[in-house]
Design a protein around this motif. Structure first.
Motif, short mmCIF file in Angstrom:
data_model
loop_
_atom_site.label_atom_id
_atom_site.label_comp_id
_atom_site.label_asym_id
_atom_site.label_seq_id
_atom_site.Cartn_x
_atom_site.Cartn_y
_atom_site.Cartn_z
N UNK A 1 1.51 -32.67 1.29
CA UNK A 1 2.83 -32.15 0.94
C UNK A 1 2.73 -31.23 -0.28
N UNK A 2 1.93 -31.65 -1.27
CA UNK A 2 1.74 -30.83 -2.48
C UNK A 2 1.10 -29.49 -2.11
N UNK A 3 0.07 -29.53 -1.29
CA UNK A 3 -0.62 -28.29 -0.90
C UNK A 3 0.32 -27.35 -0.15
N UNK A 4 1.11 -27.97 0.72
CA UNK A 4 2.07 -27.18 1.52
C UNK A 4 3.10 -26.51 0.60
N UNK A 5 3.59 -27.27 -0.41
CA UNK A 5 4.60 -26.74 -1.33
C UNK A 5 4.03 -25.54 -2.09
N UNK A 6 2.81 -25.66 -2.59
CA UNK A 6 2.21 -24.56 -3.35
C UNK A 6 2.02 -23.33 -2.46
N UNK A 7 1.61 -23.57 -1.21
CA UNK A 7 1.40 -22.44 -0.29
C UNK A 7 2.72 -21.73 -0.01
N UNK A 8 3.79 -22.52 0.21
CA UNK A 8 5.09 -21.92 0.54
C UNK A 8 5.70 -21.20 -0.65
N UNK A 9 5.43 -21.67 -1.86
CA UNK A 9 5.96 -21.01 -3.05
C UNK A 9 5.37 -19.61 -3.17
N UNK A 10 4.09 -19.49 -2.83
CA UNK A 10 3.47 -18.17 -2.77
C UNK A 10 3.28 -17.49 -4.12
N UNK A 11 3.23 -18.27 -5.19
CA UNK A 11 2.97 -17.72 -6.53
C UNK A 11 1.96 -18.63 -7.21
N UNK A 12 1.20 -18.12 -8.18
CA UNK A 12 0.30 -19.03 -8.90
C UNK A 12 1.11 -20.16 -9.54
N UNK A 13 0.75 -21.37 -9.23
CA UNK A 13 1.53 -22.52 -9.70
C UNK A 13 0.65 -23.77 -9.62
N UNK A 14 1.06 -24.83 -10.34
CA UNK A 14 0.30 -26.08 -10.26
C UNK A 14 1.27 -27.25 -10.12
N UNK A 15 0.81 -28.28 -9.40
CA UNK A 15 1.61 -29.51 -9.30
C UNK A 15 1.31 -30.32 -10.56
N UNK A 16 2.36 -30.62 -11.33
CA UNK A 16 2.12 -31.38 -12.57
C UNK A 16 2.50 -32.85 -12.42
N UNK A 17 3.20 -33.19 -11.33
CA UNK A 17 3.64 -34.58 -11.16
C UNK A 17 4.06 -34.75 -9.70
N UNK A 18 3.74 -35.89 -9.12
CA UNK A 18 4.22 -36.20 -7.77
C UNK A 18 4.34 -37.71 -7.67
N UNK A 19 5.43 -38.16 -7.11
CA UNK A 19 5.55 -39.61 -6.92
C UNK A 19 6.49 -39.92 -5.77
N UNK A 20 6.34 -41.14 -5.26
CA UNK A 20 7.20 -41.61 -4.19
C UNK A 20 8.56 -41.94 -4.79
N UNK A 21 9.63 -41.44 -4.20
CA UNK A 21 10.97 -41.77 -4.69
C UNK A 21 11.47 -43.03 -4.01
N UNK A 22 11.25 -43.12 -2.69
CA UNK A 22 11.69 -44.31 -1.95
C UNK A 22 11.04 -44.31 -0.58
N UNK A 23 11.09 -45.48 0.04
CA UNK A 23 10.62 -45.58 1.41
C UNK A 23 11.73 -45.08 2.32
N UNK A 24 11.38 -44.19 3.26
CA UNK A 24 12.40 -43.64 4.15
C UNK A 24 12.40 -44.38 5.49
N UNK A 25 11.20 -44.62 6.01
CA UNK A 25 11.07 -45.37 7.26
C UNK A 25 9.71 -46.08 7.19
N UNK A 26 9.38 -46.93 8.15
CA UNK A 26 8.14 -47.69 8.02
C UNK A 26 6.91 -46.82 7.75
N UNK A 27 6.87 -45.59 8.30
CA UNK A 27 5.66 -44.80 8.06
C UNK A 27 5.91 -43.55 7.20
#
Ligand SMILES: C[S@@+](CC[C@H](N)C(=O)[O-])C[C@H]1O[C@@H](n2cnc3c(N)ncnc32)[C@H](O)[C@@H]1O
Length: 342
Positions: free
Chosen positions: A305-331
């Protein structure tokens, strides 16, 4: 024969351990979030308070000290026990203002008005109860609801972080479960920031921020009802000189030249497809801008998901934080990714 006052067993349960001085504010917070276990008694020792909770899987509890401990049952009046109606099986409910929205499993549907009335008794502040009739749907992310008890009213005022939010639960999206995220982002905001609060609903993110910080925030919302409440809520919280709601599609509104390299912070709480909007948002970010983007990923696939976000942004950028907010479904989990544009 002596009548038992409760049928809750003296048992091991999860509890949140906090310092004594934090006991009461934390109890209020857990009650507001609907995760305090009211069937068990709070206990304490000389240094800490242990608050029984109905789940340990809630964003507010992340990073906090959860213990397993023995809690005494709380004395309840005979005949008002949740368990006697099977309420223990339907722990998933939200309280928005004085309205409760509860998930009723199919097998308990024939008892839903009893369950609703029980909820009214257990939560004195609740005046109306609705059952979830569908998941959140469509572009506006609104859930179908079915009245089951109390007043026939879908508009209420929800209080969070010292702010008031007028909301109609049948017409706009609002979730008290994002309160922890709002607190987390507020803690990062500095005076003077330019903020774009996209997919803003009734505008809880920008209003909570503007109440505490000297910022300029544009909130953008597609649902006309959400926009109407955003305008009203900005006035209600006296931040209408700092929060400027715009009605429209983020992709169209951000074409306006005034937004080019304007934002220090962009908030994108549309987990269903916020990532897909990154190409339309990218130009609005100043160098150094922080983008908070929400998305769904299969468990264990958050790096993708992080890689996809950086690719879609299309500008030099870095992920500085990522975390689970909540469980949405079993998987599937919901994640937040914080990106710094370089
Ligand atoms: C998950 S809700 C979040 C609402 C709000 N930020 C909150 O925390 O309560 C997403 C919101 O995005 C809005 N939305 C969906 N597509 C949009 C678009 N293209 N442009 C602007 N808003 C949009 C929906 O109407 C909905 O109110």
């Amino acid at each position: 024969m002596k009548r038992s006052k409760t049928n809750v067993q003296h048992s091991i349960a999860f509890g949140l351990k906090v310092c004594r001085k934090d006991g009461e504010p934390t109890r209020r917070k857990l009650a507001e979030l609907g995760i305090l276990d009211n069937s068990r008694a709070i206990k304490s020792d000389s240094t800490h308070v242990y608050l029984p909770i109905i789940t340990k899987d809630h964003p507010y509890l992340e990073g906090r000290e959860i213990v397993e401990a023995e809690f005494k049952p709380r004395e309840q009046k005979p005949g008002t026990l949740a368990e006697s109606l099977g309420l223990k099986d339907i722990r998933s409910f939200d309280i928005i203002g004085d309205i409760a929205i509860i998930e009723i499993p199919d097998e308990l549907r024939s008892m839903e008005s009893e369950i609703g009335n029980m909820l009214l008794k257990l939560h004195k502040g609740v005046k109306a109860v609705f059952a979830k009739d569908s998941s959140v749907m469509g572009d506006y992310r609104v859930r179908g609801v079915r009245h089951i008890a109390g007043e026939h009213r879908t508009e209420t005022i929800h209080k969070e972080h010292g702010c008031k939010f007028k909301v109609d639960v049948s017409k706009v999206y609002f979730s008290p479960r994002l309160s922890h995220e709002r607190e987390r982002i507020l803690a990062q905001v500095k005076d003077g920031e330019h903020i774009l609060a996209l997919f803003s609903g009734v505008a809880p993110f920008p209003i909570i921020i503007a109440k505490e910080r000297n910022v300029i925030a544009y909130s953008i919302e597609l649902n006309p009802e959400g926009h109407k409440y955003a305008l009203e809520n900005a006035r209600l919280n006296k931040v209408d000189g700092k929060v400027f709601p715009i009605h429209g599609d983020v992709r169209e509104v951000l074409k306006d030249k005034r937004f080019i390299s304007w934002a220090d912070r962009i908030i994108m709480p549309l987990p269903k497809d916020a990532l897909g909007f990154l190409p339309y948002v990218s130009h609005a970010a100043k160098s150094g801008c922080i983008i908070h983007v929400y998305g769904f990923a299969q468990k264990g696939k958050e790096q993708e998901l992080c890689n996809q976000a950086l690719a879609l942004l299309g500008r030099p950028a870095e992920v500085i934080y990522a975390r689970r907010v909540r469980t949405y479904s079993p998987d599937t989990d919901q994640f937040v990714i914080d990106i710094r544009v370089l």
